[in-house]
Design a protein around this motif. Structure first.
Motif, PDB file in Angstrom:
ATOM      1  N   THR A 168      78.900  19.054  33.251  1.00  0.00           N
ATOM      2  CA  THR A 168      78.711  17.624  33.474  1.00  0.00           C
ATOM      3  C   THR A 168      77.467  17.309  34.282  1.00  0.00           C
ATOM      4  N   SER A 169      76.722  18.315  34.688  1.00  0.00           N
ATOM      5  CA  SER A 169      75.497  18.035  35.430  1.00  0.00           C
ATOM      6  C   SER A 169      74.329  17.758  34.494  1.00  0.00           C
ATOM      7  N   LYS A 226      71.645   5.206  26.620  1.00  0.00           N
ATOM      8  CA  LYS A 226      72.077   6.266  25.721  1.00  0.00           C
ATOM      9  C   LYS A 226      73.250   7.009  26.347  1.00  0.00           C
ATOM     10  N   VAL A 227      74.232   7.343  25.523  1.00  0.00           N
ATOM     11  CA  VAL A 227      75.429   8.050  25.978  1.00  0.00           C
ATOM     12  C   VAL A 227      75.740   9.180  25.003  1.00  0.00           C
ATOM     13  N   ASN A 237      81.840  12.675  34.072  1.00  0.00           N
ATOM     14  CA  ASN A 237      81.127  11.582  33.407  1.00  0.00           C
ATOM     15  C   ASN A 237      81.866  11.007  32.202  1.00  0.00           C
ATOM     16  N   PHE A 238      83.112  11.398  31.993  1.00  0.00           N
ATOM     17  CA  PHE A 238      83.828  11.028  30.775  1.00  0.00           C
ATOM     18  C   PHE A 238      84.654   9.758  30.934  1.00  0.00           C
ATOM     19  N   SER A 295      78.754   9.621  30.178  1.00  0.00           N
ATOM     20  CA  SER A 295      77.511   9.049  30.684  1.00  0.00           C
ATOM     21  C   SER A 295      77.438   9.266  32.184  1.00  0.00           C
ATOM     22  N   THR A 296      76.240   9.560  32.681  1.00  0.00           N
ATOM     23  CA  THR A 296      76.063   9.670  34.126  1.00  0.00           C
ATOM     24  C   THR A 296      76.129   8.296  34.788  1.00  0.00           C
ATOM     25  N   ARG A 297      76.141   7.246  33.981  1.00  0.00           N
ATOM     26  CA  ARG A 297      76.262   5.883  34.505  1.00  0.00           C
ATOM     27  C   ARG A 297      77.648   5.311  34.210  1.00  0.00           C
ATOM     28  N   LYS A 298      78.632   6.175  34.195  1.00  0.00           N
ATOM     29  CA  LYS A 298      79.999   5.752  33.884  1.00  0.00           C
ATOM     30  C   LYS A 298      80.494   4.670  34.837  1.00  0.00           C
TER      31      LYS A 298
END
Length: 209
Positions: free
Chosen positions: A14-15, A85-86, A137-138, A153-156
């Motif tokens: 997840t990194s 983008k995801v 990030n899920f 996404s890291t912007r979850k």
């Protein structure tokens, strides 16, 4: 038609990919440091960076993508609350890059290479969001009248916040955010999958897709 249950497990780092900068030290929102209530209700362990970063909304410069703008205008959507983008998981468990757009009325999924629209979901059709209790990030968007979406996404944190706020503004309905390290989602019309999260190392989780 009977639904097929699938429990295939894969390991994901997840990194990667990383879009955000800053300290990724995890913090427990149940501590006194979490002064304000948020969609996670003080239950989810979150990265410090996800709590302190400023939300920008548009990360792909939507105005520079005329095809996407034309799609939004055709649907009557002009206010874009989030664009980035995801990673989207398909019904077969494959990972595909997609553009996720959230407006004040709908969710759009588009191809990042061609900007072709893959799916439009009215916010009113979304029943709830499913997330684990870990700092991954899920997230899954549950749509009872269709099939669901499982994405990363890291912007979850920003995505969840935007969806909750947009739903409340559009319908005065409080979108449920369900936190559990195990949940089911409809990967396709006839496929139900169970997702299980388990922390293995600092940046790794097991995801059954």
């Amino acid at each position: 038609m009977s639904r097929l249950n699938s429990n295939r497990r894969i390991q994901i780092d997840t990194s990667e990919p990383r879009y955000d900068e800053g300290d990724d030290e995890t913090v427990d929102d149940s501590s006194n440091a979490a002064e304000d209530l948020d969609p996670f209700m003080g239950v989810k362990v979150r990265r410090k960076a996800s709590r302190l970063r400023d939300f920008q909304g548009d990360y792909i410069d939507i105005q520079s993508r005329p095809h996407l703008m034309k799609i939004l205008e055709k649907q009557g959507d002009r206010k874009v609350l989030f664009a980035d983008k995801v990673i989207k998981f398909t019904g077969s468990g494959k990972m595909k890059r997609r553009i996720l757009l959230v407006t004040d009325f709908a969710i759009y999924i588009a191809d990042p290479e061609t900007d072709a629209l893959k799916r439009r979901i009215a916010l009113a059709a979304v029943e709830k969001l499913c997330l684990s209790e870990l700092s991954d990030n899920f997230f899954a968007i549950i749509i009872p009248t269709e099939y669901d979406l499982l994405m990363a996404s890291t912007r979850k944190t920003e995505i969840v916040t935007v969806l909750v706020d947009a739903t409340k503004s559009a319908s005065d309905y409080e979108l449920e955010v369900a936190l559990s390290n195990r949940f089911e989602y409809n990967a396709a019309a006839d496929i139900v999958k169970e997702v299980q999260f388990e922390e293995v190392e600092a940046n790794y989780y097991l995801l059954g897709v």
